[in-house]
Scaffold this motif. Sequence first.
Motif, PDB file in Angstrom:
ATOM      1  N   ALA A 291       0.809  -1.217   0.000  1.00  0.00           N
ATOM      2  CA  ALA A 291       0.000   0.000   0.000  1.00  0.00           C
ATOM      3  C   ALA A 291       0.837   1.259   0.000  1.00  0.00           C
ATOM      4  CB  ALA A 291      -0.916   0.004   1.230  1.00  0.00           C
ATOM      5  N   SER A 292       2.117   1.145   0.078  1.00  0.00           N
ATOM      6  CA  SER A 292       2.983   2.319   0.088  1.00  0.00           C
ATOM      7  C   SER A 292       3.065   2.906  -1.303  1.00  0.00           C
ATOM      8  CB  SER A 292       4.373   1.948   0.616  1.00  0.00           C
ATOM      9  OG  SER A 292       4.923   0.951  -0.200  1.00  0.00           O
ATOM     10  N   PRO A 293       3.335   4.181  -1.417  1.00  0.00           N
ATOM     11  CA  PRO A 293       3.389   4.806  -2.749  1.00  0.00           C
ATOM     12  C   PRO A 293       4.565   4.314  -3.533  1.00  0.00           C
ATOM     13  CG  PRO A 293       4.112   6.331  -1.050  1.00  0.00           C
ATOM     14  CD  PRO A 293       3.601   5.135  -0.332  1.00  0.00           C
ATOM     15  N   SER A 299       2.510  12.549  -4.521  1.00  0.00           N
ATOM     16  CA  SER A 299       2.005  12.637  -3.165  1.00  0.00           C
ATOM     17  C   SER A 299       1.850  11.310  -2.497  1.00  0.00           C
ATOM     18  CB  SER A 299       0.657  13.373  -3.157  1.00  0.00           C
ATOM     19  OG  SER A 299      -0.271  12.652  -3.925  1.00  0.00           O
ATOM     20  N   GLY A 300       2.014  10.273  -3.238  1.00  0.00           N
ATOM     21  CA  GLY A 300       1.900   8.949  -2.625  1.00  0.00           C
ATOM     22  C   GLY A 300       0.527   8.358  -2.778  1.00  0.00           C
ATOM     23  N   THR A 301      -0.417   9.016  -3.439  1.00  0.00           N
ATOM     24  CA  THR A 301      -1.748   8.454  -3.640  1.00  0.00           C
ATOM     25  C   THR A 301      -1.706   7.486  -4.790  1.00  0.00           C
ATOM     26  OG1 THR A 301      -2.711  10.481  -2.839  1.00  0.00           O
ATOM     27  CG2 THR A 301      -4.151   9.025  -4.089  1.00  0.00           C
ATOM     28  N   ARG A 328       8.458   3.632   7.970  1.00  0.00           N
ATOM     29  CA  ARG A 328       8.039   2.391   7.338  1.00  0.00           C
ATOM     30  C   ARG A 328       7.997   2.545   5.829  1.00  0.00           C
ATOM     31  NH1 ARG A 328       2.550  -0.368   9.266  1.00  0.00           N
ATOM     32  NH2 ARG A 328       1.696   1.594   8.547  1.00  0.00           N
ATOM     33  N   ARG A 329       7.532   3.683   5.345  1.00  0.00           N
ATOM     34  CA  ARG A 329       7.515   3.892   3.890  1.00  0.00           C
ATOM     35  C   ARG A 329       8.934   3.882   3.335  1.00  0.00           C
ATOM     36  NH1 ARG A 329       3.483   8.104   5.037  1.00  0.00           N
ATOM     37  NH2 ARG A 329       1.398   7.294   4.539  1.00  0.00           N
ATOM     38  N   ARG A 330       9.870   4.442   4.093  1.00  0.00           N
ATOM     39  CA  ARG A 330      11.250   4.467   3.619  1.00  0.00           C
ATOM     40  C   ARG A 330      11.812   3.042   3.522  1.00  0.00           C
ATOM     41  NH1 ARG A 330      12.773   7.754   6.921  1.00  0.00           N
ATOM     42  NH2 ARG A 330      13.647   6.370   8.530  1.00  0.00           N
ATOM     43  N   ARG A 331      11.528   2.210   4.512  1.00  0.00           N
ATOM     44  CA  ARG A 331      12.007   0.825   4.470  1.00  0.00           C
ATOM     45  C   ARG A 331      11.343   0.055   3.321  1.00  0.00           C
ATOM     46  NH1 ARG A 331      11.423   1.532  10.079  1.00  0.00           N
ATOM     47  NH2 ARG A 331       9.396   0.469  10.022  1.00  0.00           N
ATOM     48  N   GLN A 332      10.055   0.334   3.088  1.00  0.00           N
ATOM     49  CA  GLN A 332       9.374  -0.341   1.982  1.00  0.00           C
ATOM     50  C   GLN A 332       9.969   0.089   0.642  1.00  0.00           C
ATOM     51  OE1 GLN A 332       5.405   0.869   2.702  1.00  0.00           O
ATOM     52  NE2 GLN A 332       5.074  -0.538   4.433  1.00  0.00           N
ATOM     53  N   GLN A 333      10.321   1.349   0.522  1.00  0.00           N
ATOM     54  CA  GLN A 333      10.920   1.829  -0.717  1.00  0.00           C
ATOM     55  C   GLN A 333      12.271   1.155  -0.955  1.00  0.00           C
ATOM     56  OE1 GLN A 333       9.590   3.671  -2.923  1.00  0.00           O
ATOM     57  NE2 GLN A 333      11.319   4.065  -4.290  1.00  0.00           N
ATOM     58  N   GLU A 334      13.061   0.944   0.122  1.00  0.00           N
ATOM     59  CA  GLU A 334      14.352   0.270  -0.031  1.00  0.00           C
ATOM     60  C   GLU A 334      14.167  -1.176  -0.468  1.00  0.00           C
ATOM     61  OE1 GLU A 334      16.194   0.723   3.704  1.00  0.00           O
ATOM     62  OE2 GLU A 334      16.633   2.875   3.487  1.00  0.00           O
ATOM     63  N   ARG A 335      13.196  -1.872   0.104  1.00  0.00           N
ATOM     64  CA  ARG A 335      12.953  -3.259  -0.302  1.00  0.00           C
ATOM     65  C   ARG A 335      12.497  -3.336  -1.750  1.00  0.00           C
ATOM     66  NH1 ARG A 335      10.714  -3.843   5.056  1.00  0.00           N
ATOM     67  NH2 ARG A 335       8.623  -3.507   4.201  1.00  0.00           N
ATOM     68  N   ARG A 336      11.705  -2.358  -2.175  1.00  0.00           N
ATOM     69  CA  ARG A 336      11.247  -2.360  -3.568  1.00  0.00           C
ATOM     70  C   ARG A 336      12.417  -2.145  -4.519  1.00  0.00           C
ATOM     71  NH1 ARG A 336       6.713   1.721  -4.470  1.00  0.00           N
ATOM     72  NH2 ARG A 336       5.588   0.083  -3.376  1.00  0.00           N
ATOM     73  N   PRO A 356       2.784  -0.283  -9.646  1.00  0.00           N
ATOM     74  CA  PRO A 356       2.795  -1.147  -8.454  1.00  0.00           C
ATOM     75  C   PRO A 356       2.414  -2.581  -8.763  1.00  0.00           C
ATOM     76  CG  PRO A 356       1.734   0.955  -7.958  1.00  0.00           C
ATOM     77  CD  PRO A 356       1.979   0.929  -9.441  1.00  0.00           C
ATOM     78  N   GLY A 357       1.607  -2.803  -9.800  1.00  0.00           N
ATOM     79  CA  GLY A 357       1.272  -4.184 -10.162  1.00  0.00           C
ATOM     80  C   GLY A 357       2.490  -4.986 -10.588  1.00  0.00           C
ATOM     81  N   ASP A 358       3.472  -4.305 -11.281  1.00  0.00           N
ATOM     82  CA  ASP A 358       4.695  -5.011 -11.647  1.00  0.00           C
ATOM     83  C   ASP A 358       5.498  -5.405 -10.412  1.00  0.00           C
ATOM     84  OD1 ASP A 358       3.941  -4.612 -14.226  1.00  0.00           O
ATOM     85  OD2 ASP A 358       5.154  -2.792 -14.494  1.00  0.00           O
ATOM     86  N   PHE A 359       5.483  -4.503  -9.415  1.00  0.00           N
ATOM     87  CA  PHE A 359       6.191  -4.847  -8.185  1.00  0.00           C
ATOM     88  C   PHE A 359       5.531  -6.036  -7.485  1.00  0.00           C
ATOM     89  CE2 PHE A 359       6.488  -4.282  -3.571  1.00  0.00           C
ATOM     90  CZ  PHE A 359       7.847  -4.498  -3.415  1.00  0.00           C
ATOM     91  N   ASP A 360       4.204  -6.111  -7.524  1.00  0.00           N
ATOM     92  CA  ASP A 360       3.518  -7.261  -6.936  1.00  0.00           C
ATOM     93  C   ASP A 360       3.950  -8.549  -7.610  1.00  0.00           C
ATOM     94  OD1 ASP A 360       2.273  -5.402  -5.424  1.00  0.00           O
ATOM     95  OD2 ASP A 360       0.335  -5.486  -6.475  1.00  0.00           O
TER      96      ASP A 360
END
Length: 960
Positions: A291-293, A299-301, A328-336, A356-360
């Motif tokens: 759910a993270s941007p 803006s992250g939406t 948490r968003r910063r850690r999620q961005q690093e994992r992505r 984001p679908g490609d990341f999924d």
Amino acid sequence: MLSGERKEGGSPRFGKLHLPVGLWINSPRKQLAKLGRRWPSAASVKSSSSDTGSRSSEPLPPPPPPHVELRRVGAVKAAGGASGSRAKRISQLFRGSGAGGAGGPGTPGGAQRWASEKKLPELAAGVAPEPPLPTRAAVPPGVLKIFAAGLASGANYKSVLATERSTARELVAEALERYGLTGGRGAGDSGCVDAYALCDALGRPAAGVGGGEWRAEHLRVLADAERPLLVQDLWRARPGWARRFELRGREEARRLEQEAFGAADADGTNAPSWRTQKNRSRAASGGAALASPGPGSGSGTPTGSGGKERSENLSLRRSVSELSLQGRRRRQQERRQQALSMAPGAADAQMVPTDPGDFDQLTQCLIQAPSNRPYFLLLQGYQDAQDFVVYVMTREQHVFGRGGPSSSRGGSPAPYVDTFLNAPDILPRHCTVRAGPEPPAMVRPSRGAPVTHNGCLLLREAELHPGDLLGLGEHFLFMYKDPRAGGSGPARPPWLPARPGAAPPGPGWAFSCRLCGRGLQERGEALAAYLDGREPVLRFRPREEEALLGEIVRAAASGAGDLPPLGPATLLALCVQHSARELELGHLPRLLGRLARLIKEAVWEKIKEIGDRQPENHPEGVPEVPLTPEAVSVELRPLILWMANTTELLSFVQEKVLEMEKEADQEGLSSDPQLCNDLELCDEALALLDEVIMCTFQQSVYYLTKTLYSTLPALLDSNPFTAGAELPGPGAELEAMPPGLRPTLGVFQAALELTSQCELHPDLVSQTFGYLFFFSNASLLNSLMERGQGRPFYQWSRAVQIRTNLDLVLDWLQGAGLGDIATEFFRKLSIAVNLLCVPRTSLLKASWSSLRTDYPTLTPAQLHHLLSHYQLGPGRGPPPAWDPPPAERDAVDTGDIFESFSSHPPLILPLGSSRLRLTGPVTDDALHRELRRLRRLLWDLEQQELPANHRHGPPVAATP
């Protein structure tokens, strides 16, 4: 067959003969897989969020207002918020796949499963129970159309009244009543309702057809506890699609549902929307990270419908302070970024904002194997879009199979399967792997299932080690891994050519195999070591089986060579063991049947030869020569040998049949018709072996008793008190016995030596002598009764001689180890002789009642016969006290004074483990020579099938 019981002192107790071998098969408890048929394994997919697993194309309610009161999740759920109630209703809908099962709506099992999917065990204590249905506000009923789908002619559908509380079973009952399909027994008849099911059909009108003709493409059978009106309200079809409820026969509905799943698996483009939702839910198992941007989203939406759903899910899961969201968003961005860097070509391509679908989809490729359970790594599959990469063993026994609907025979449930494989050559139950706490694991193919182990065809159960390759059918190839064993497996994979592969059945495998990485000389030495080795192994191919069995039986029947007594049974048991371990499952019953027939034919020919040589079959005019113990011993030796070998072989075969039953019981195949046919063939083979033992036993005791018949009268006529002779003591040699007793004791000694030399089973030895003693007792007692009629025979002096002869015989048998059996079977003769040995003065004082008490084994007729013919002196008759009372007069007048030979003890075959030694090196030189001869015979048979320029002589092992 009942095992003979043994009394104190070693005497057998003979019960009734019961030859057939009993086989017990317990059907294991069947289980029903709770996952969808499309999911290949119970452990392959685990969703960590129940709300993401139940999303549909229907727009969700708007997110809650910005003002959020921070409370525990359990308190939010207990408060009955809109989002929590909505999530529970959707979770109840999608887990209702079984009527009344653990996953049914409203059941405790369903609540536990919902809580486990949320991965919040603490919810169980904080969630208040949902109000029961009767306490809810009344909801006006709605009209539900149920289409007949070809079950009835006339109207296309019937309208029934339904509420949110109406279950599928209740609507089926109402629809059956409307269509008139209840058979006059009422809509509530359970048998009629069970035959039909309510189906949720998805389709679309055919293009270009007037009136919009219905064309169904997908079908799902509703469980009896599901609520159709609630299903219709919560799950709506995509634009361009239509849905309706149909009434179909239950068996037909299951078949159509299976076909629909198969069609969807074959063509991913036609898969319904719920399949794509399932894929999204599996991709979203990472939690709030989805759910993270995304990168470059401003803006992250999130943009698009997928981003909207993730944003809403984040609002439902929000239970932490807003202050920690940035970290948490910063850690999620690093994992992505790390995941995208691992994608193919990421080093050369420029990182651009991605959907984001490609990341999924990329997160599904980052798989970490379990560290505490064995698993299978897929190397080759059948459908890349449907197959998983890792298949985890969640139970100690893991079953691979195709799955499918229930069997049509008697409505029996489909076999339980852990991992579903959808290739066309996969059987419903294809292969079973058992991995206990300690290695190695065991793999066993099902009957007729093509399975390979490290490239070799697997026919029997085998060990499965980490790193081994397991091939199922023509498409699937797995590598077995077990992290519990420590390390990453062997340094060199076992399936590489450098390691010798599994040995084919024939003895020429070591010489002809060119894939094992060994040179020609090394292969020749391996073959020579096998041909001359002392290991108890005998390899053969099915085409050479008949020649091998015939050679073993022929050599045993002709007495060629100097084999040990149980040598033929040992060689035949090696053949049975090879068939049970390395050949196909259905080969062992056929081998047992062929083996039993060969033994029966050989024994029958031997019996005919012995019968033709008997004196009574000689031409007329030739004087009959009486049988001697030496001649009988020579004639009966082949029969006693066959009886001993067949008894041991029967015990060994029984063990193998019981192992077959246990394996079938573990795999749940007790009702398999092929297995039942194999067990019937084994029963027929065991019955033939029983018949061989019975026939050889009968012929042996027949010729022994025939020889005894001419020697037993000397025990009544000979006088042991010869002039100058001393009576021998216990344990005396046969030559020291009186001349009148030597012929009878010679027969007993010949029989004892013969059974000892042939290594006959001890239980059969005791039963053989039990029958001989029974015959001797009956024959002597009948002679005693017959000789007392009309001449002075019953007198004290003659009785003392008979008593002395009988005591000498019992003492000699006691020294030979047969005293307890002889005492039991000679009891009646001993009591009759003891009566005649009573002094005349003492006997005259006795009465009928006292004599009946002192000699209970004698019948009233026998006792009266002895007393009435007793010699009291010239002109003296029996006293009145010896007259039987009126109550026993009928028994005296009508009773028989002779013993019947038909009341002999029955034969009880011994049960238990076989005495054959099939482990360790062969120590007997004669048996080793015969084993070498048979191995070279099989080598010659293999070489004869090759062209002349490809044949090789038997290699010679190099001298050390």
